[in-house]
Design a protein around this motif. Structure first.
Motif, mmCIF file in Angstrom:
data_model
loop_
_atom_site.group_PDB
_atom_site.id
_atom_site.type_symbol
_atom_site.label_atom_id
_atom_site.label_comp_id
_atom_site.label_asym_id
_atom_site.label_seq_id
_atom_site.Cartn_x
_atom_site.Cartn_y
_atom_site.Cartn_z
ATOM 1 N N PRO A 202 0.589 -1.299 0.135
ATOM 2 C CA PRO A 202 -0.066 0.006 -0.066
ATOM 3 C C PRO A 202 0.772 1.447 0.018
ATOM 4 N N GLU A 203 2.078 1.241 0.601
ATOM 5 C CA GLU A 203 2.807 2.447 0.649
ATOM 6 C C GLU A 203 3.344 3.091 -0.451
ATOM 7 N N HIS A 204 3.238 2.115 -1.781
ATOM 8 C CA HIS A 204 3.692 2.680 -3.026
ATOM 9 C C HIS A 204 2.585 3.253 -3.617
ATOM 10 N N ILE A 298 -8.709 1.012 -2.711
ATOM 11 C CA ILE A 298 -7.963 2.054 -2.845
ATOM 12 C C ILE A 298 -8.398 3.346 -2.230
ATOM 13 N N ALA A 299 -9.846 3.455 -2.134
ATOM 14 C CA ALA A 299 -10.447 4.601 -1.383
ATOM 15 C C ALA A 299 -10.004 4.846 -0.119
ATOM 16 N N VAL A 300 -9.312 3.825 0.783
ATOM 17 C CA VAL A 300 -9.140 3.953 2.091
ATOM 18 C C VAL A 300 -7.558 4.714 2.223
ATOM 19 N N LEU A 301 -6.955 4.679 1.218
ATOM 20 C CA LEU A 301 -5.656 5.466 1.144
ATOM 21 C C LEU A 301 -5.902 6.796 0.857
ATOM 22 N N ARG A 302 -7.506 7.304 0.811
ATOM 23 C CA ARG A 302 -7.673 8.758 0.457
ATOM 24 C C ARG A 302 -6.793 9.375 -0.680
ATOM 25 N N PRO A 303 -7.107 9.069 -1.747
ATOM 26 C CA PRO A 303 -6.480 9.452 -3.058
ATOM 27 C C PRO A 303 -7.022 10.813 -3.417
#
Length: 492
Positions: A202-204, A298-303
């Motif tokens: 996820p960090e990428h 992907i939404a939980v990474l708040r793009p």
């Protein structure tokens, strides 16, 4: 009979007026509690763990507001609008460090009030405390049986939900109000799913995302990214492929990572830049189910934005193969989101995204004004869940498409846009006409290959340029109030 528990010493709550110090406290608390669970699991595998429940809890942010006074803020987030106690559980604070500092900084500044860091009452499931692929997670799996539930907490489906973002969260009197759109277990669930589906950590992932339904686009993205790394393009720091295979800026070969033995379901590729302002590209494959699955996670990474680049069926005689379609409305017949966001909810075009996409098309093609209209139409895109709709009686679907004023048909775009609307992620769609079934213009094998070779590079260049334009916008412009409902969380 009271359950016997072993837990780390309970940490008292602490107040902070400095966002960085508050996040550092979150990190220390989370690291301590997950290390406790990892150590207990190692003892469990060795047969040395006492017969009682070993439990640790997620950190929690609390914020207290005592007034209805309105905050003067240009942002649509970073503040609350009514008195009460607001809380959210937190996971992986190292991963979300920059995001959390920004959100807490706004909250402290806008209200001139401190935030509290404490331990919640929500246990961390063992599965989420262990790093994905760690030796502990895979060591002697045959010994991990149902008895594991007697020794540790496991994921609780009641904690893995979208009630807050869906607007169905019921606020009970006397209980805290939600501070963030996702609780910790929901985020953990998605972070683990991202590794599974994309084969990258996820960090990428970057804050600007391109989705495509064709490998041709991925191949071109990889070619461009490797060339940028080789030439030392200062816009990006590194390029990451599945298996966390990393090529650093200025190098022509990867220096770390291991390619997976087989491609994941939805491989992702990352042109990384400072402050996560780079570009992530994901091949979602075909169909609305994949589109919903990957955007849910992907939404939980708040793009800050995601765009769909793909092919579509042109529905108008005036269109030519290779023309672009800029979606400004959607007909949703994909069905996968009907339970989360009813079809009667309009999915509006976002002016900032539309302008970035149209400006990118004009810049890349060198066309403007009336000439630009020759190769790009703005209109309604219909997304369906049946790729072979042409094999049925066509009269009824063709009538519906005509009544909707649709100019293009695909299977993913409405899903990605609707999930962006639902999850408060700015969205947009730029498609390329690859066939015209109503006019009998279907691609033959040789014709298709030539089309892809000629069009994919330009289409991808447009998408990447549009994301760069969006990354240069101020937060208050891109994250506007258009995606906010009657009750919203303080966190973006």
């Amino acid at each position: 009979m009271t359950e016997q528990q072993t837990t780390p010493p309970r940490q008292a709550s602490a107040s902070f007026t400095d966002a960085t110090e508050a996040v550092d406290c979150l990190i220390a608390l989370y690291d301590r509690n997950t290390a406790f669970l990892a150590d207990a699991f190692a003892q469990y595998l060795a047969g040395n763990l006492p017969d009682n429940k070993h439990r640790a809890f997620y950190p929690e942010i609390r914020f207290r507001n005592s007034t209805y006074a309105r905050v003067d803020s240009r942002l649509s987030y970073g503040h609350v609008d009514q008195p009460g106690v607001y809380t959210t559980t937190i996971t992986q604070p190292r991963l979300f460090r920059g995001y959390l500092i920004h959100q807490l900084g706004l909250l402290i500044e806008n209200h001139a009030q401190p935030v509290e860091i404490a331990e919640s009452d929500v246990p961390i499931p063992l599965h989420f405390a262990l790093e994905s692929g760690s030796a502990l997670a895979v060591h002697r799996p045959q010994q991990i049986t149902v008895a594991l539930r007697d020794a540790f907490d496991v994921p609780d489906i009641a904690q893995v939900n979208d009630y807050i973002v869906n607007g169905t969260h019921e606020i009970e009197p006397g209980l805290p109000l939600p501070l963030a759109p996702f609780p910790a277990q929901r985020i953990d669930y998605s972070l683990h799913r991202l590794v599974h589906y994309t084969a990258t950590a996820p960090e990428h992932f970057q804050n600007y995302v391109l989705f495509t339904n064709y490998q041709f686009y991925i191949d071109e993205f990889c070619r461009l990214a490797r060339e940028m790394m080789r030439k030392g393009d200062t816009s990006y720091e590194s390029f990451v492929e599945p298996g966390n295979v990393t090529t650093l800026n200025g190098e022509s070969e990867p220096s770390s990572g291991t390619p997976p033995p087989r491609q994941p379901q939805m491989p992702s590729y990352h042109l990384k830049a400072g402050k996560q302002k780079g570009i992530t590209m994901v091949n979602i494959g075909v169909g609305p189910s994949n589109a919903k699955t990957i955007t849910d996670h992907i939404a939980v990474l708040r793009p800050h934005a995601w765009l769909m680049l793909g092919h579509c069926a042109g529905l108008r005689n005036s269109q030519e193969l290779g023309d672009y379609v800029l979606a400004h409305a959607y007909v949703r017949e994909d069905k996968v989101l009907d339970a989360d966001i009813p079809v009667w909810v309009p999915i509006p075009a976002l002016a900032e995204v539309q302008q970035a996409l149209e400006g990118a098309v004009a810049e890349v093609t060198g066309l403007d004004g009336y000439e630009l209209k020759r190769i790009m139409r703005t209109g309604t895109v219909a997304s369906i869940d049946n790729r072979n709709w042409e094999l049925q009686d066509q009269r009824e679907p063709v009538r519906r498409l005509s009544q909707s004023r649709a100019i293009a048909l695909d299977m993913e775009s409405a899903t990605i846009a609707a999930n962006g609307f639902r999850l408060r992620v700015p969205y947009g769609t730029l498609l390329c006409v690859s066939d015209k079934p109503l006019q009998g213009e279907l691609k033959l094998p040789g014709m298709a290959s030539e089309f892809y070779q000629n069009q994919v590079a330009q289409h991808l260049e447009i998408g990447m340029l549009a994301l760069r334009k969006l990354s240069e916008m101020k937060s208050e412009r891109l994250h506007s109030r258009k995606l906010r409902s009657f009750f919203e969380t303080a966190f973006q």
